[in-house]
Design a protein around this motif. Structure first.
Motif, mmCIF file in Angstrom:
data_model
loop_
_atom_site.group_PDB
_atom_site.id
_atom_site.type_symbol
_atom_site.label_atom_id
_atom_site.label_comp_id
_atom_site.label_asym_id
_atom_site.label_seq_id
_atom_site.Cartn_x
_atom_site.Cartn_y
_atom_site.Cartn_z
ATOM 1 N N HIS A 1 6.952 -0.641 3.628
ATOM 2 C CA HIS A 1 7.456 0.611 3.040
ATOM 3 C C HIS A 1 6.276 1.487 2.631
ATOM 4 O O HIS A 1 5.318 1.002 2.002
ATOM 5 C CB HIS A 1 8.330 0.295 1.811
ATOM 6 N N PRO A 2 6.326 2.778 2.986
ATOM 7 C CA PRO A 2 5.151 3.639 2.729
ATOM 8 C C PRO A 2 4.773 3.772 1.249
ATOM 9 O O PRO A 2 3.627 4.084 0.930
ATOM 10 C CB PRO A 2 5.565 5.000 3.305
ATOM 11 N N ARG A 3 5.706 3.534 0.331
ATOM 12 C CA ARG A 3 5.360 3.666 -1.094
ATOM 13 C C ARG A 3 4.780 2.366 -1.665
ATOM 14 O O ARG A 3 4.398 2.320 -2.836
ATOM 15 C CB ARG A 3 6.602 4.082 -1.902
ATOM 16 N N LEU A 4 4.744 1.330 -0.825
ATOM 17 C CA LEU A 4 4.227 0.040 -1.310
ATOM 18 C C LEU A 4 2.888 -0.285 -0.646
ATOM 19 O O LEU A 4 2.738 -0.136 0.570
ATOM 20 C CB LEU A 4 5.224 -1.087 -1.007
ATOM 21 N N SER A 5 1.930 -0.734 -1.454
ATOM 22 C CA SER A 5 0.644 -1.137 -0.861
ATOM 23 C C SER A 5 0.668 -2.621 -0.507
ATOM 24 O O SER A 5 -0.180 -3.095 0.244
ATOM 25 C CB SER A 5 -0.504 -0.839 -1.831
ATOM 26 N N ASP B 1 1.086 3.934 -5.717
ATOM 27 C CA ASP B 1 0.652 4.909 -6.719
ATOM 28 C C ASP B 1 0.424 4.300 -8.100
ATOM 29 O O ASP B 1 0.286 5.043 -9.090
ATOM 30 C CB ASP B 1 1.645 6.076 -6.793
ATOM 31 N N GLY B 2 0.411 2.959 -8.193
ATOM 32 C CA GLY B 2 -0.030 2.301 -9.424
ATOM 33 C C GLY B 2 1.010 2.197 -10.524
ATOM 34 O O GLY B 2 2.228 2.243 -10.282
ATOM 35 N N ARG B 3 0.497 2.083 -11.753
ATOM 36 C CA ARG B 3 1.316 1.736 -12.911
ATOM 37 C C ARG B 3 2.516 2.665 -13.118
ATOM 38 O O ARG B 3 3.646 2.208 -13.282
ATOM 39 C CB ARG B 3 0.430 1.729 -14.161
ATOM 40 N N ASP B 4 2.263 3.989 -13.145
ATOM 41 C CA ASP B 4 3.357 4.901 -13.477
ATOM 42 C C ASP B 4 4.474 4.834 -12.440
ATOM 43 O O ASP B 4 5.663 4.897 -12.782
ATOM 44 C CB ASP B 4 2.828 6.336 -13.615
ATOM 45 N N ALA B 5 4.076 4.687 -11.183
ATOM 46 C CA ALA B 5 5.090 4.584 -10.113
ATOM 47 C C ALA B 5 5.894 3.293 -10.278
ATOM 48 O O ALA B 5 7.118 3.269 -10.051
ATOM 49 C CB ALA B 5 4.408 4.619 -8.749
ATOM 50 N N ALA B 6 5.217 2.230 -10.694
ATOM 51 C CA ALA B 6 5.920 0.952 -10.894
ATOM 52 C C ALA B 6 6.910 1.060 -12.047
ATOM 53 O O ALA B 6 8.068 0.629 -11.949
ATOM 54 C CB ALA B 6 4.907 -0.166 -11.161
ATOM 55 N N ILE B 7 6.462 1.674 -13.142
ATOM 56 C CA ILE B 7 7.369 1.820 -14.301
ATOM 57 C C ILE B 7 8.547 2.726 -13.920
ATOM 58 O O ILE B 7 9.696 2.469 -14.307
ATOM 59 C CB ILE B 7 6.615 2.431 -15.515
ATOM 60 N N LYS C 1 14.594 2.777 -12.701
ATOM 61 C CA LYS C 1 15.715 3.318 -11.899
ATOM 62 C C LYS C 1 16.631 2.234 -11.326
ATOM 63 O O LYS C 1 17.651 2.549 -10.717
ATOM 64 C CB LYS C 1 15.149 4.148 -10.740
ATOM 65 N N VAL C 2 16.257 0.964 -11.469
ATOM 66 C CA VAL C 2 17.121 -0.080 -10.874
ATOM 67 C C VAL C 2 18.451 -0.146 -11.624
ATOM 68 O O VAL C 2 18.518 0.132 -12.816
ATOM 69 C CB VAL C 2 16.433 -1.477 -10.889
ATOM 70 N N ARG C 3 19.509 -0.527 -10.878
ATOM 71 C CA ARG C 3 20.837 -0.628 -11.501
ATOM 72 C C ARG C 3 21.350 -2.061 -11.510
ATOM 73 O O ARG C 3 21.984 -2.500 -12.461
ATOM 74 C CB ARG C 3 21.824 0.260 -10.747
ATOM 75 N N LEU D 1 17.008 -1.705 -4.720
ATOM 76 C CA LEU D 1 15.551 -1.540 -4.754
ATOM 77 C C LEU D 1 15.131 -0.269 -4.010
ATOM 78 O O LEU D 1 14.257 0.471 -4.470
ATOM 79 C CB LEU D 1 14.861 -2.775 -4.152
ATOM 80 N N LEU D 2 15.786 0.001 -2.877
ATOM 81 C CA LEU D 2 15.395 1.194 -2.102
ATOM 82 C C LEU D 2 15.751 2.479 -2.850
ATOM 83 O O LEU D 2 14.963 3.427 -2.865
ATOM 84 C CB LEU D 2 16.055 1.170 -0.716
ATOM 85 N N GLN D 3 16.908 2.488 -3.508
ATOM 86 C CA GLN D 3 17.251 3.716 -4.252
ATOM 87 C C GLN D 3 16.292 3.925 -5.428
ATOM 88 O O GLN D 3 15.925 5.040 -5.739
ATOM 89 C CB GLN D 3 18.734 3.760 -4.667
ATOM 90 N N ALA D 4 15.844 2.808 -6.022
ATOM 91 C CA ALA D 4 14.906 2.936 -7.157
ATOM 92 C C ALA D 4 13.515 3.349 -6.663
ATOM 93 O O ALA D 4 12.790 4.063 -7.356
ATOM 94 C CB ALA D 4 14.825 1.612 -7.910
ATOM 95 N N LEU D 5 13.172 2.915 -5.466
ATOM 96 C CA LEU D 5 11.858 3.216 -4.895
ATOM 97 C C LEU D 5 11.806 4.642 -4.379
ATOM 98 O O LEU D 5 10.779 5.341 -4.515
ATOM 99 C CB LEU D 5 11.605 2.214 -3.759
ATOM 100 N N GLU D 6 12.915 5.089 -3.805
ATOM 101 C CA GLU D 6 12.900 6.378 -3.101
ATOM 102 C C GLU D 6 13.571 7.496 -3.905
ATOM 103 O O GLU D 6 13.414 8.664 -3.588
ATOM 104 C CB GLU D 6 13.617 6.224 -1.739
#
Ligand code: PLP
Length: 377
Positions: A272-276, A309-315, A320-322, A371-376
């Protein structure tokens, strides 16, 4: 009860090695008694004297765990931390202990505390680095300690190879098998001297029991550890022993489903492009994949992801998870997510963008969608 628990296949042993007298009942009773009748000169009459030393439910759980781990004896404690602390307590003052870098943060903190009192000399290295290990083993440590898979970066360590090297210099090997559980891995069969479990996780399995266990390959420390547990009062309670023993009976089928769902989640997030990074030993490009495939029956129910994108993106993702719940711990039927660096403060060792996922027994399509809705989103 089976005559020889070691002759039974693991799934059978988990169900058929009870020690509690059942009187025909299919569910064992819970012995809440703190004390048992003894003879006039403290002769043991019924196998137990006082529940701080042991209890029928505790002994029942220990017998099952020992059979599953192919150990010589096992002791159950009030928590996983208590089990690990009991083992460290057997070491002579000033003993060197080599820990793998990626380690449950509670044991790292305990090692630091014991170091500050001059009890042990802890050393943290990458146990996958052969040269670093040789160098530390030359210092004649008493104990090498590892988890595999590790918490939270899911690294894999070659238990048999490290056991051989440790034994060559007279050191013992302790393996914290909490993430793998005895359903997936038997460290003693691979050469480890001790296995530690937090029963609080997969073995309890329902986020409602706190407990720990220490299983040993031989009887050398049995007397010392039993006495130590009795005197420190770190024994597991009868009710928690009963719950953990009940959990063991369904461990193999729960863990098989946890593994399948974790694999599905890891595959869906991989690339996934948002994950390293997606850490899951079941992925073919995981650095420990082939060792995991050879020493585990499957790859476990834990997945860790790193947000590019690190910490803030992770938080932000964790907020956003349900279906996943932000909560510590793991191994229960429900899926949990956790930003480990926040838990570890102020001594952070986890990558700041890492989220640890305990993948539960819900439908994996729902978990992936969440997970995808929370990530995207
Ligand atoms: N070992 C590992 C790998 C853990 O993740 C934990 C807790 O999270 C423990 C040990 C400690 O177990 P407990 O919380 O039951 O004391």
């Amino acid at each position: 009860m089976a005559d020889d628990p070691k002759a039974l296949k693991p799934e059978t042993a988990a169900i058929h090695v009870p020690h509690v007298r059942r009187d025909g009942a299919m569910a064992p009773p819970i012995h809440m008694a703190t004390t048992f009748e003894h003879g006039p000169a403290y002769e043991t009459l019924h196998g137990f004297d006082y529940s701080r030393s042991s209890n029928p439910n505790v002994a029942d759980l220990e017998a099952r765990l020992t059979a599953l781990e192919r150990g010589s004896f096992g002791l159950a404690y009030a928590s996983g931390m208590a089990a690990g602390a009991a083992l460290l307590d057997t070491l002579p003052v000033g003993a060197r202990v080599v820990f793998h870098n990626s380690l449950y943060h509670g044991f790292r903190a305990l090692a630091g505390l014991l170091e500050s009192k001059g009890r042990i000399v802890p050393v943290f290295i990458d146990l996958n680095d052969g040269e670093a290990l040789e160098k530390e083993l030359a210092q004649k440590p008493a104990l090498v300690w590892l988890e595999s898979p590790t918490n939270p970066t899911l690294e894999i360590l070659d238990i048999a190879a490290i056991a051989d090297k440790a034994h060559a210099v007279g050191a013992k090997l302790a393996v914290d098998g909490t993430f793998a559980t005895p359903a997936l891995q038997q460290p003693i069969s691979l050469g480890a001297d001790y296995v530690i479990h937090s029963l609080t996780k997969y073995i309890g399995g329902h986020s409602d029991v706190m407990g720990g266990a220490l299983i040993a390959a031989n009887d050398a420390l049995q007397e010392e550890l039993s006495l130590g547990r009795s005197l420190s009062g770190a024994v597991l309670s009868p009710f928690n022993a009963w719950l953990a023993a009940r959990g063991l009976q369904t461990l193999h089928c729960r863990v098989a489903t946890h593994c399948a769902h974790a694999h599905a989640v890891a595959k869906a997030l991989e690339g996934h492009p948002r994950l390293s990074n997606v850490h899951y030993p079941g992925l073919a490009d995981h650095p420990g994949h082939s060792i995991a495939a050879s020493q585990m029956h499957d790859f476990g129910g834990m997945v860790s992801i790193e947000l590019a994108d690190g910490r803030d993106a992770a938080i932000a993702m964790a907020s956003k998870v349900r279906l996943f719940t932000n909560a510590t711990s793991l191994g229960g039927v429900e899926s949990l997510i956790e930003h480990r660096a926040s838990v570890e403060e102020p001594h952070v060792t986890s990558p700041l963008g890492l989220l640890r996922l305990s993948v539960g027994l819900e439908n994996p399509a729902d978990l992936v969608a969440d997970l995808l809705q929370a990530l995207e989103g």
